[in-house]
Design a protein around this motif. Structure first.
Motif, PDB file in Angstrom:
ATOM      1  N   VAL A  36       0.846  -1.190   0.000  1.00 56.15           N
ATOM      2  CA  VAL A  36       0.000   0.000   0.000  1.00 56.15           C
ATOM      3  C   VAL A  36       0.885   1.245   0.000  1.00 56.15           C
ATOM      4  O   VAL A  36       1.898   1.298   0.692  1.00 56.15           O
ATOM      5  N   GLY A  37       0.502   2.248  -0.789  1.00 55.51           N
ATOM      6  CA  GLY A  37       1.217   3.515  -0.763  1.00 55.51           C
ATOM      7  C   GLY A  37       2.458   3.573  -1.623  1.00 55.51           C
ATOM      8  O   GLY A  37       3.284   4.475  -1.465  1.00 55.51           O
ATOM      9  N   VAL A  38       2.644   2.629  -2.540  1.00 58.57           N
ATOM     10  CA  VAL A  38       3.778   2.672  -3.458  1.00 58.57           C
ATOM     11  C   VAL A  38       3.565   3.826  -4.442  1.00 58.57           C
ATOM     12  O   VAL A  38       2.487   3.974  -5.026  1.00 58.57           O
ATOM     13  N   THR A  39       4.573   4.651  -4.622  1.00 54.08           N
ATOM     14  CA  THR A  39       4.489   5.749  -5.584  1.00 54.08           C
ATOM     15  C   THR A  39       4.738   5.207  -6.983  1.00 54.08           C
ATOM     16  O   THR A  39       5.768   4.580  -7.243  1.00 54.08           O
ATOM     17  N   VAL A  40       3.790   5.450  -7.888  1.00 51.57           N
ATOM     18  CA  VAL A  40       3.866   4.959  -9.260  1.00 51.57           C
ATOM     19  C   VAL A  40       3.824   6.169 -10.190  1.00 51.57           C
ATOM     20  O   VAL A  40       2.887   6.970 -10.141  1.00 51.57           O
ATOM     21  N   GLN A  41       4.840   6.292 -11.059  1.00 52.76           N
ATOM     22  CA  GLN A  41       4.949   7.481 -11.903  1.00 52.76           C
ATOM     23  C   GLN A  41       5.168   7.096 -13.361  1.00 52.76           C
ATOM     24  O   GLN A  41       5.993   6.237 -13.679  1.00 52.76           O
ATOM     25  N   LEU A  42       4.391   7.742 -14.239  1.00 51.34           N
ATOM     26  CA  LEU A  42       4.624   7.652 -15.678  1.00 51.34           C
ATOM     27  C   LEU A  42       5.615   8.761 -16.047  1.00 51.34           C
ATOM     28  O   LEU A  42       5.264   9.938 -16.084  1.00 51.34           O
ATOM     29  N   THR A  43       6.865   8.370 -16.297  1.00 46.94           N
ATOM     30  CA  THR A  43       7.950   9.342 -16.430  1.00 46.94           C
ATOM     31  C   THR A  43       7.702  10.348 -17.547  1.00 46.94           C
ATOM     32  O   THR A  43       7.875  11.560 -17.365  1.00 46.94           O
ATOM     33  N   GLU A  44       7.284   9.866 -18.719  1.00 47.18           N
ATOM     34  CA  GLU A  44       7.124  10.754 -19.871  1.00 47.18           C
ATOM     35  C   GLU A  44       6.044  11.804 -19.643  1.00 47.18           C
ATOM     36  O   GLU A  44       6.136  12.933 -20.150  1.00 47.18           O
ATOM     37  N   LEU A  45       4.993  11.456 -18.893  1.00 46.19           N
ATOM     38  CA  LEU A  45       3.868  12.372 -18.709  1.00 46.19           C
ATOM     39  C   LEU A  45       3.950  13.153 -17.402  1.00 46.19           C
ATOM     40  O   LEU A  45       3.218  14.123 -17.207  1.00 46.19           O
ATOM     41  N   GLY A  46       4.809  12.702 -16.477  1.00 42.99           N
ATOM     42  CA  GLY A  46       4.871  13.366 -15.179  1.00 42.99           C
ATOM     43  C   GLY A  46       3.660  13.088 -14.320  1.00 42.99           C
ATOM     44  O   GLY A  46       3.455  13.741 -13.297  1.00 42.99           O
ATOM     45  N   ARG A  47       2.830  12.106 -14.719  1.00 41.59           N
ATOM     46  CA  ARG A  47       1.650  11.744 -13.929  1.00 41.59           C
ATOM     47  C   ARG A  47       2.049  10.726 -12.868  1.00 41.59           C
ATOM     48  O   ARG A  47       2.839   9.811 -13.123  1.00 41.59           O
ATOM     49  N   ALA A  48       1.494  10.882 -11.669  1.00 44.77           N
ATOM     50  CA  ALA A  48       1.853   9.985 -10.566  1.00 44.77           C
ATOM     51  C   ALA A  48       0.613   9.623  -9.772  1.00 44.77           C
ATOM     52  O   ALA A  48      -0.355  10.377  -9.709  1.00 44.77           O
ATOM     53  N   GLY A  75      12.207   1.315   1.712  1.00 49.81           N
ATOM     54  CA  GLY A  75      12.636  -0.025   2.076  1.00 49.81           C
ATOM     55  C   GLY A  75      12.669  -0.999   0.919  1.00 49.81           C
ATOM     56  O   GLY A  75      13.002  -2.175   1.107  1.00 49.81           O
ATOM     57  N   PHE A  76      12.328  -0.522  -0.288  1.00 46.36           N
ATOM     58  CA  PHE A  76      12.344  -1.369  -1.472  1.00 46.36           C
ATOM     59  C   PHE A  76      13.133  -0.667  -2.579  1.00 46.36           C
ATOM     60  O   PHE A  76      13.163   0.560  -2.652  1.00 46.36           O
ATOM     61  N   ALA A  77      13.744  -1.471  -3.451  1.00 48.90           N
ATOM     62  CA  ALA A  77      14.510  -0.913  -4.548  1.00 48.90           C
ATOM     63  C   ALA A  77      13.572  -0.282  -5.574  1.00 48.90           C
ATOM     64  O   ALA A  77      12.546  -0.869  -5.936  1.00 48.90           O
ATOM     65  N   THR A  78      13.907   0.917  -6.025  1.00 49.01           N
ATOM     66  CA  THR A  78      13.127   1.572  -7.078  1.00 49.01           C
ATOM     67  C   THR A  78      13.229   0.754  -8.362  1.00 49.01           C
ATOM     68  O   THR A  78      14.311   0.322  -8.755  1.00 49.01           O
ATOM     69  N   GLN A  79      12.098   0.552  -8.996  1.00 46.87           N
ATOM     70  CA  GLN A  79      12.059  -0.309 -10.172  1.00 46.87           C
ATOM     71  C   GLN A  79      11.394   0.425 -11.332  1.00 46.87           C
ATOM     72  O   GLN A  79      10.369   1.087 -11.156  1.00 46.87           O
ATOM     73  N   THR A  80      11.982   0.316 -12.524  1.00 46.31           N
ATOM     74  CA  THR A  80      11.420   0.935 -13.720  1.00 46.31           C
ATOM     75  C   THR A  80      11.016  -0.147 -14.717  1.00 46.31           C
ATOM     76  O   THR A  80      11.810  -1.051 -15.013  1.00 46.31           O
ATOM     77  N   VAL A  81       9.780  -0.046 -15.184  1.00 48.29           N
ATOM     78  CA  VAL A  81       9.228  -1.028 -16.112  1.00 48.29           C
ATOM     79  C   VAL A  81       8.786  -0.301 -17.376  1.00 48.29           C
ATOM     80  O   VAL A  81       8.192   0.779 -17.303  1.00 48.29           O
ATOM     81  N   VAL A  82       9.077  -0.883 -18.541  1.00 50.04           N
ATOM     82  CA  VAL A  82       8.612  -0.324 -19.813  1.00 50.04           C
ATOM     83  C   VAL A  82       7.295  -1.000 -20.187  1.00 50.04           C
ATOM     84  O   VAL A  82       7.208  -2.239 -20.242  1.00 50.04           O
ATOM     85  N   VAL A  83       6.270  -0.185 -20.419  1.00 48.04           N
ATOM     86  CA  VAL A  83       4.949  -0.718 -20.764  1.00 48.04           C
ATOM     87  C   VAL A  83       4.508  -0.136 -22.108  1.00 48.04           C
ATOM     88  O   VAL A  83       4.855   0.992 -22.460  1.00 48.04           O
ATOM     89  N   ALA A 112       1.571  13.112  -4.882  1.00 48.35           N
ATOM     90  CA  ALA A 112       0.451  12.171  -4.946  1.00 48.35           C
ATOM     91  C   ALA A 112      -0.034  11.768  -3.564  1.00 48.35           C
ATOM     92  O   ALA A 112      -1.192  11.432  -3.381  1.00 48.35           O
ATOM     93  N   ARG A 113       0.860  11.796  -2.569  1.00 47.60           N
ATOM     94  CA  ARG A 113       0.461  11.427  -1.202  1.00 47.60           C
ATOM     95  C   ARG A 113       0.737  12.580  -0.246  1.00 47.60           C
ATOM     96  O   ARG A 113       1.114  12.371   0.904  1.00 47.60           O
ATOM     97  N   ALA A 114       0.523  13.776  -0.695  1.00 44.04           N
ATOM     98  CA  ALA A 114       0.893  14.949   0.094  1.00 44.04           C
ATOM     99  C   ALA A 114       0.206  14.967   1.449  1.00 44.04           C
ATOM    100  O   ALA A 114       0.796  15.354   2.458  1.00 44.04           O
ATOM    101  N   HIS A 115      -1.063  14.547   1.510  1.00 44.25           N
ATOM    102  CA  HIS A 115      -1.818  14.677   2.752  1.00 44.25           C
ATOM    103  C   HIS A 115      -1.534  13.558   3.748  1.00 44.25           C
ATOM    104  O   HIS A 115      -1.691  13.754   4.952  1.00 44.25           O
ATOM    105  N   ASP A 116      -1.115  12.397   3.258  1.00 40.70           N
ATOM    106  CA  ASP A 116      -0.954  11.282   4.192  1.00 40.70           C
ATOM    107  C   ASP A 116       0.404  10.603   4.106  1.00 40.70           C
ATOM    108  O   ASP A 116       0.594   9.531   4.671  1.00 40.70           O
ATOM    109  N   GLN A 117       1.372  11.188   3.396  1.00 42.22           N
ATOM    110  CA  GLN A 117       2.684  10.547   3.344  1.00 42.22           C
ATOM    111  C   GLN A 117       3.359  10.620   4.708  1.00 42.22           C
ATOM    112  O   GLN A 117       3.270  11.611   5.414  1.00 42.22           O
ATOM    113  N   GLN A 118       4.011   9.522   5.083  1.00 44.52           N
ATOM    114  CA  GLN A 118       4.637   9.416   6.399  1.00 44.52           C
ATOM    115  C   GLN A 118       6.124   9.114   6.204  1.00 44.52           C
ATOM    116  O   GLN A 118       6.607   8.047   6.550  1.00 44.52           O
ATOM    117  N   LEU A 119       6.842  10.062   5.636  1.00 41.70           N
ATOM    118  CA  LEU A 119       8.241   9.816   5.307  1.00 41.70           C
ATOM    119  C   LEU A 119       9.078   9.551   6.546  1.00 41.70           C
ATOM    120  O   LEU A 119       9.890   8.631   6.583  1.00 41.70           O
TER     121      LEU A 119
END
Length: 750
Positions: A36-48, A75-83, A112-119
């Protein structure tokens, strides 16, 4: 004109009709549970976006082509996937993130999680070892605790210029189930977290201030929700031994194993037993038993069910508080006692059911039912022989309680252009029914001399809220909401002749408005504002016909989250909180009395820095100026409210198996009474934790008060009289803090 309008409408409709969609899920590689709460970003569009409770995410209105999809989580490795996206088709992606040592350079300040992110809390839970249930609360930056009853009683809590007693102005929950007890025999909001096994804590969510619509009663200084593990990575057995005849055993058994994971199910059973005589001159004979069982599984394609059952029992003796003059005169040792017959026992049995459904249109429905059966009996003596020079002033506080309730919410997400609108509506219900809530004058824990208060309480809190979270752009997020709470408090006085049963009702409306500006993945500014409240004890408000049953609190935070360098994260805020009613502890009666208005303001600073690949530093500094409003000049201090606190330390995690932390806690001198003529002395204490892990086992060393300083953990300006004294004296009465206290542990995983 009509033909022109229809022409443009036809063009726009046909343009969007052939756009593609992207749907994905993210899972933990070991447990196969959704993340839960994984940040997912479409790099080309800047949408997250971020994953929901089922680990799902969704993008629509995508033009045909290839995109880089970046997934990141603490706590997890950042991963990039081509779709690849195709017209009129939904591309489905399933991803297993790989666990990795924490790298601060990969932590992103997300809009994307500005209100509830717990960094901050996410970082701390990954690098700091949790050694006991007290350490769980200390994960909240600026929160201090004090134990003054042998380890079995709920801790006294301090935060943001509050002496919160045992939970009056902080809302505590575990997996969404309330911990605080309203109209409790010992104090309003009493929150005992000792039914939580620390090895099962997976995360800590918190926020300071009254800024969340789904957090109601008691969430004025803030709220904390502890999330326990949904599944165990492995079964384990842990044994501990330490000074002062201290022993502890913990075990967790994975009941379904790999077969369960393959069927999207998990279940475990865990138990804890603790015993210690502690460091006081009079042995504490402290005993605690915890048993927890948890099941998680799919009951439908998009529905998860989580069931948790637990039971907890604790019994202990304690040495209570002792006055400074008794130690100075040699009447007792620093770790001694005036009334060695103090002590108590408590138990709590919980049932918690959570159902989460995500519809094909990405609507999220949550339902939760909870029930607790709770028993409490405590013997204390705060004033010694002030009231009864022959038998002493020992008191018994006792209650039996049934607590049950329901929380439900329905959330929808809509995309309008480049903005995302998340609408949430929810309802909450809670009812507390107590039997024999009691305050009695006793002797030696066996003789009841006089019942001073004895009755039954029936208290209902029903609430509804609506919340709108709007991500207007990649940078701007707005949150606005409102909640309405209704209370019905009933008290049946069993000492009155004839018996009387009265009730009082009240309602309160609490609006919230929060603004976030994310300038970049390294900088976010925010303004939180909101109204909250805490309810008052039914035994106080019912006789007054409901007067001041729900005093309001108004707060605001102006802050920032910034990463000035890849290895440094800072969260800073200036805050203000105004309360319609304050509580003052009256030591000679052991009651908390309502008084007038109060205000607090201060600064919070939290910093996390990665010194090397394996070494992390953290620092929390908190200031507060707490004052009563509308009182005589020079008498506006709020007793025991902290004005300056700081915590910090170094944490180490290596691939070779070594890990640990060296930490400090500092609280400055603070007023102990309204005119600051009596001062509660501050302290500076260090703690150490060291671990060595191999594939199947972990050796651990825990040391509290590493340099063996003498300090006072809790202090009160109390009017008391020792045996033989002609008149009562008001001065500091205290409970000593732990001396050097070492424990060894061995954990075996299988």
């Amino acid at each position: 004109m009509k033909l022109l309008f229809l022409f443009f409408l036809l063009i726009s409709t046909s343009a969007f009709a052939h756009l593609g969609k992207l749907s994905g899920t993210v899972q933990d590689p070991v447990t196969r549970l959704p993340l839960v709460g994984v940040t997912v970003q479409l790099t080309e569009l800047g949408r997250a976006t971020h994953t929901n409770e089922l680990g799902q995410y969704y993008f629509d209105k995508l033009i045909t082509g290839s995109y880089h999809l970046t997934l990141s989580h603490v706590g997890f490795a950042t991963q990039t996937v081509v779709v690849s996206i195709h017209d009129d088709q939904t591309t489905t992606v399933s991803t297993l993130l790989t666990s990795t040592p924490l790298e601060l350079s990969e932590v992103v300040v997300s809009s994307a999680r500005a209100h509830d992110q717990q960094l901050i809390s996410s970082l701390d839970i990954k690098v700091r070892p949790i050694t006991n249930s007290q350490e769980i609360l200390r994960l909240v930056p600026g929160l201090f605790i004090g134990q003054h009853a042998g380890g079995g009683k709920a801790e006294q809590i301090f935060l943001r210029g509050f002496d919160l007693d045992h939970g009056t102005d902080i809302r505590l929950t575990v997996d969404g189930m309330p911990v605080n007890m309203v109209s409790h025999a010992h104090g309003q909001g009493y929150a005992d977290l000792h039914f939580v096994i620390p090895e099962l804590v997976e995360g800590v969510d918190f926020k300071k201030g009254p800024y969340r619509t789904d957090k109601g009663n008691l969430a004025t200084a803030g709220w904390v929700d502890f999330r326990t593990r949904t599944a165990l990575d492995k079964s384990f057995v842990k044994l501990e031994t330490g000074q002062y005849n201290t022993y502890r055993a913990v075990a967790g058994i994975d009941l379904l194993g790999e077969k369960g994971r393959n069927n999207n199910q998990s279940a475990y059973l865990a138990s804890e037993y603790s015993y210690t005589n502690s460091y006081f001159d009079n042995p504490q004979h402290f005993r605690r038993l915890n048993v927890v069982g948890k099941y998680h599984g799919h009951v439908g394609t998009n529905t998860n069910l989580t069931l948790t059952g637990s039971t907890f029992y604790s019994q202990w003796n304690h040495s209570g508080q002792i006055p400074d003059r008794a130690v100075a005169a040699g009447l007792t040792d620093f770790f001694g006692s005036i009334d060695p017959t103090e002590g108590g026992e408590t138990s709590r049995t919980n049932l918690n059911a959570q159902l989460v459904t995500v519809t094909p249109r990405n609507r999220v429905m949550k339902h939760q039912l909870f029930y607790s059966n709770y028993n409490f009996e405590l013997y204390s003596n705060f004033t010694f022989f002030k009231e009864d020079t022959l038998n002493g002033d020992q008191i018994r506080q006792k209650e039996e309680r049934n607590l049950f309730g329901y929380t439900g919410s329905y959330a929808t997400q809509t995309t309008v252009g480049r903005s995302t609108w998340t609408t949430t509506v929810g309802v909450q219900y809670r009812q507390d029914i107590t039997h024999g809530t009691e305050l009695s004058h006793t002797k030696d824990r066996v003789i009841t001399l006089e019942r001073k208060n004895y009755g039954n309480i029936n208290e209902i809190n029903a609430a509804a809220y609506a919340d709108e979270l709007v991500q207007l752009s990649e940078r701007v997020t707005i949150n606005a909401g409102v909640r309405v709470d209704y209370f019905r408090s009933q008290y049946e006085d069993l000492l009155a002749q004839p018996l009387t049963k009265q009730h009082a009702t009240a309602a309160i409306v609490s609006p919230k408005l929060n603004l976030y500006y994310t300038a970049s993945p390294r900088l976010q500014l925010y303004l939180n504002t909101g109204k909250g409240f805490h309810s008052n004890d039914a035994r106080v408000v019912v006789p007054q016909g409901g007067k001041e049953i729900l005093p309001a609190a108004y707060g605001s935070d102006l802050g920032l989250i910034v990463k000035p360098s890849p290895k440094l994260l800072i969260n800073a805020a200036a805050w203000y909180l105004w309360l319609a009613q304050e509580f003052v502890f009256v030591g000679d009666e052991n009651v908390v009395e309502p008084s007038g208005r109060s205000r607090r303001y201060g600064l919070d600073l939290s910093a996390r820095y990665q010194l090397t690949h394996h070494l992390y530093a953290d620092l929390d500094v908190n200031t507060a100026t707490p004052r009563a409003i509308g009182v005589e000049a020079g008498k506006s201090y709020l007793p025991l409210a902290p004005t300056f606190t700081s915590t910090g330390g170094l944490s180490l995690r290596t691939e070779t198996g070594f890990s640990g932390s060296l930490r400090y806690r500092y609280i400055a001198d603070r007023p102990a009474n309204e005119d600051n003529s009596i001062v509660a002395k501050g302290y500076f204490v260090n703690d150490l934790q060291a671990n060595y892990s191999r594939k199947a086992y972990t050796l651990g060393l825990s040391v509290q008060n590493l340099f063996n300083v003498r300090w006072k953990e809790t202090q009160f300006a109390t009017e008391s009289r020792l045996r033989g004294e002609a008149a009562p004296i008001t001065e500091i009465c205290f409970t000593p803090g732990t001396p050097f206290f070492a424990r060894l542990s061995l954990t075996y995983s299988f």
